[in-house]
Design a protein around this motif. Structure first.
Motif, PDB file in Angstrom:
ATOM      1  N   LEU A   1       0.927  -1.181  -0.051  1.00 14.00           N
ATOM      2  CA  LEU A   1      -0.009  -0.115  -0.243  1.00 14.00           C
ATOM      3  C   LEU A   1       0.859   1.433  -0.147  1.00 14.00           C
ATOM      4  O   LEU A   1       0.558   2.308  -0.818  1.00 14.00           O
ATOM      5  N   ILE A   2       1.920   1.345   0.910  1.00 14.31           N
ATOM      6  CA  ILE A   2       2.914   2.382   0.905  1.00 14.31           C
ATOM      7  C   ILE A   2       3.649   2.498  -0.461  1.00 14.31           C
ATOM      8  O   ILE A   2       3.829   4.053  -0.942  1.00 14.31           O
ATOM      9  N   VAL A   3       4.078   1.611  -0.990  1.00 14.94           N
ATOM     10  CA  VAL A   3       4.497   1.854  -2.439  1.00 14.94           C
ATOM     11  C   VAL A   3       3.823   2.367  -3.533  1.00 14.94           C
ATOM     12  O   VAL A   3       4.164   3.240  -4.109  1.00 14.94           O
ATOM     13  N   ILE A   4       2.414   1.641  -3.521  1.00 11.46           N
ATOM     14  CA  ILE A   4       1.305   2.198  -4.407  1.00 11.46           C
ATOM     15  C   ILE A   4       1.251   3.637  -3.991  1.00 11.46           C
ATOM     16  O   ILE A   4       1.157   4.569  -5.135  1.00 11.46           O
ATOM     17  N   ALA A   5       0.711   3.867  -2.831  1.00  6.20           N
ATOM     18  CA  ALA A   5       0.419   5.254  -2.353  1.00  6.20           C
ATOM     19  C   ALA A   5       1.443   6.344  -2.716  1.00  6.20           C
ATOM     20  O   ALA A   5       1.158   7.582  -2.868  1.00  6.20           O
ATOM     21  N   THR A   6       2.620   5.970  -2.646  1.00 12.68           N
ATOM     22  CA  THR A   6       3.957   6.922  -3.203  1.00 12.68           C
ATOM     23  C   THR A   6       3.912   7.305  -4.474  1.00 12.68           C
ATOM     24  O   THR A   6       4.594   8.233  -4.767  1.00 12.68           O
ATOM     25  N   LEU A   7       3.740   6.401  -5.261  1.00 12.80           N
ATOM     26  CA  LEU A   7       3.967   6.607  -6.763  1.00 12.80           C
ATOM     27  C   LEU A   7       3.430   7.861  -7.413  1.00 12.80           C
ATOM     28  O   LEU A   7       4.069   8.669  -8.239  1.00 12.80           O
ATOM     29  N   PRO A   8       2.090   8.427  -6.973  1.00 16.83           N
ATOM     30  CA  PRO A   8       1.559   9.547  -7.538  1.00 16.83           C
ATOM     31  C   PRO A   8       2.669  10.759  -7.238  1.00 16.83           C
ATOM     32  O   PRO A   8       2.968  11.577  -8.192  1.00 16.83           O
ATOM     33  N   VAL A   9       3.037  11.070  -6.017  1.00 19.26           N
ATOM     34  CA  VAL A   9       4.009  12.111  -5.652  1.00 19.26           C
ATOM     35  C   VAL A   9       5.549  11.839  -6.024  1.00 19.26           C
ATOM     36  O   VAL A   9       5.913  12.695  -6.527  1.00 19.26           O
ATOM     37  N   ALA A  10       5.595  10.668  -6.174  1.00 20.01           N
ATOM     38  CA  ALA A  10       6.933  10.257  -7.049  1.00 20.01           C
ATOM     39  C   ALA A  10       6.980  10.432  -8.271  1.00 20.01           C
ATOM     40  O   ALA A  10       8.157  11.184  -8.898  1.00 20.01           O
ATOM     41  N   ILE A  11       6.043  10.630  -8.893  1.00 27.04           N
ATOM     42  CA  ILE A  11       5.850  11.007 -10.628  1.00 27.04           C
ATOM     43  C   ILE A  11       5.692  12.370 -10.716  1.00 27.04           C
ATOM     44  O   ILE A  11       6.293  13.172 -11.447  1.00 27.04           O
ATOM     45  N   LEU A  12       4.745  12.861  -9.895  1.00 25.01           N
ATOM     46  CA  LEU A  12       4.456  14.366 -10.259  1.00 25.01           C
ATOM     47  C   LEU A  12       5.319  15.364  -9.420  1.00 25.01           C
ATOM     48  O   LEU A  12       5.500  16.632  -9.877  1.00 25.01           O
ATOM     49  N   GLY A  13       5.968  14.935  -8.274  1.00 25.11           N
ATOM     50  CA  GLY A  13       6.787  15.622  -7.611  1.00 25.11           C
ATOM     51  C   GLY A  13       7.922  16.408  -8.425  1.00 25.11           C
ATOM     52  O   GLY A  13       8.219  17.715  -8.401  1.00 25.11           O
ATOM     53  N   PRO A  14       8.939  15.611  -8.994  1.00 25.59           N
ATOM     54  CA  PRO A  14       9.986  16.025  -9.793  1.00 25.59           C
ATOM     55  C   PRO A  14       9.353  17.039 -10.732  1.00 25.59           C
ATOM     56  O   PRO A  14      10.002  17.982 -11.371  1.00 25.59           O
ATOM     57  N   LEU A  15       8.467  16.871 -11.451  1.00 25.17           N
ATOM     58  CA  LEU A  15       7.877  17.623 -12.723  1.00 25.17           C
ATOM     59  C   LEU A  15       7.160  18.872 -12.140  1.00 25.17           C
ATOM     60  O   LEU A  15       7.399  19.824 -12.801  1.00 25.17           O
ATOM     61  N   LEU A  16       6.394  18.863 -10.963  1.00 25.99           N
ATOM     62  CA  LEU A  16       5.581  19.838 -10.570  1.00 25.99           C
ATOM     63  C   LEU A  16       6.050  20.719  -9.271  1.00 25.99           C
ATOM     64  O   LEU A  16       5.742  22.013  -9.197  1.00 25.99           O
ATOM     65  N   GLU A  17       7.059  20.213  -8.576  1.00 27.71           N
ATOM     66  CA  GLU A  17       7.170  20.935  -7.361  1.00 27.71           C
ATOM     67  C   GLU A  17       7.870  22.373  -7.423  1.00 27.71           C
ATOM     68  O   GLU A  17       6.970  23.228  -6.949  1.00 27.71           O
ATOM     69  N   HIS A  18       8.936  22.563  -8.291  1.00 37.39           N
ATOM     70  CA  HIS A  18       9.516  23.687  -8.457  1.00 37.39           C
ATOM     71  C   HIS A  18       8.625  24.695  -9.178  1.00 37.39           C
ATOM     72  O   HIS A  18       8.570  25.799  -8.878  1.00 37.39           O
ATOM     73  N   PRO A  19       7.887  24.257 -10.349  1.00 42.93           N
ATOM     74  CA  PRO A  19       7.184  25.197 -10.800  1.00 42.93           C
ATOM     75  C   PRO A  19       6.053  25.624 -10.213  1.00 42.93           C
ATOM     76  O   PRO A  19       5.661  26.860 -10.140  1.00 42.93           O
ATOM     77  N   LEU A  20       5.460  24.803  -9.421  1.00 41.69           N
ATOM     78  CA  LEU A  20       4.153  25.355  -8.587  1.00 41.69           C
ATOM     79  C   LEU A  20       4.778  26.160  -7.418  1.00 41.69           C
ATOM     80  O   LEU A  20       4.148  27.081  -7.124  1.00 41.69           O
ATOM     81  N   HIS A  21       6.057  25.950  -6.897  1.00 35.78           N
ATOM     82  CA  HIS A  21       6.227  26.769  -5.887  1.00 35.78           C
ATOM     83  C   HIS A  21       6.791  28.158  -6.371  1.00 35.78           C
ATOM     84  O   HIS A  21       6.291  29.201  -5.833  1.00 35.78           O
TER      85      HIS A  21
END
Length: 318
Positions: A109-129
């Motif tokens: 469950l933790i592996v699966i639930a981590t996937l969205p932020v693992a994929i979206l984080g590197p793409l969106l974190e800095h632009p959104l900030h």
């Protein structure tokens, strides 16, 4: 390289570290507070978290990396028994390709639930900030974060199980984990309720957690609301939020770890280390407090704080 951030003092590092450690785990947004606290204080504090310092290759990023790694280590230390069980369950699951225990299901469950932020984080974190780094934006999203917490409390009350429903849930948990026993476990402090989540629950909670990429939304708060949405009680939702935050925070920190040893941090590594120690200590105290708090209490005080602080900040910065 010399710039405004090179003037970081031990006092500033301690204050920011303490704020980061507490607000990362309290459902009130660490990123939003890093912007708003500095903006309220003004002067040299504001320069520390100005949008121009938030990109890659900057001392501020290095400082944030150190604080995040410290918070993740504090979470691992607090839940070390649970993490040992989860890691062992993951290894066994990979080797046997079976889901026979609570630990194995928790690992999946933790592996699966981590996937969205693992994929979206590197793409969106800095632009959104960069897009929402202004104090007024952080203020608005802090108010919205409070509203989301109120919605989460409404979901909890709607989904609060009766004794009969709890019996049905426990029977379902036994079936899913193949841990058949003759008597039910206590309602509190059992991971069976977490292990009873299914794959769709994990995916949904994972995407909810990714909403914290927007400045002013709380990772812990959104993940708790996601857990409440999927039928967890407050204490179980909080624990799952803290467990789920650990790989996300640690992973983001480790990816940027080289920033700590770049030329930009020359001359300020002492304050950075001191701030990280304070952040780790305050994180440990925060999770210790919240782990007990949510056994009997709710999200409403945090929602009230977010809405009040957000509205005051909107009035101040608009």
């Amino acid at each position: 390289m010399r710039n405004s951030f090179a003037m970081l003092t031990y006092f500033q590092a301690a204050v920011i570290g303490a704020v980061q450690g507490v607000t990362e785990l309290f459902p009130i947004s660490s990123l939003g507070h890093s912007v708003l606290v500095a903006a309220w204080l003004g002067g040299s504090w504001q320069k520390l978290v100005s949008p121009g310092e938030s990109g890659t290759g900057t001392p501020y990023l290095a400082f944030v990396v150190a604080l995040h790694v410290a918070t993740a280590l504090a979470l691992i230390g607090y839940y070390w028994r649970t993490w040992c069980s989860i890691v062992a369950g993951l290894v066994t699951m990979v080797r046997t390709r079976r889901l026979d225990t609570v630990a194995q299901r928790m690992a999946l469950l933790i592996v699966i639930a981590t996937l969205p932020v693992a994929i979206l984080g590197p793409l969106l974190e800095h632009p959104l900030h960069e897009l929402f780094a202004a104090p007024i934006c952080a203020s608005i999203f802090l108010v919205l974060n409070g509203i989301v917490l109120i919605i989460g409390e409404g979901l909890r009350r709607r989904n609060e199980p009766t004794l009969a429903e709890y019996g049905r849930r426990f029977a379902r948990q036994q079936t899913r984990t193949t841990l058949l026993t003759l008597e039910a476990p206590p309602r509190r402090q059992s991971d069976r309720q977490l292990a009873a989540l299914d794959i769709r629950d994990a995916v949904g909670i994972g995407f909810v957690q990714a909403g914290a990429l927007v400045t002013g939304f709380s990772r812990a708060g959104l993940t708790m609301v996601g857990g409440l949405w999927r039928g967890l009680e407050n204490d179980h939702a909080a624990k799952f939020a803290f467990l789920l935050a650990t790989p996300a925070i640690l992973g983001a920190g480790l990816l940027e770890l080289p920033e700590l040893f770049g030329p930009e941090t020359h001359g300020i590594r002492g304050p950075i280390l001191f701030g990280a120690i304070i952040s780790g200590l305050s994180s440990w105290l925060a999770v210790r407090f919240l782990d007990r708090y949510f056994q009997t209490r709710t999200l409403l005080p945090f929602a009230t704080y977010c809405i009040t602080a957000g509205l005051l900040s909107i009035a101040h910065f608009s």
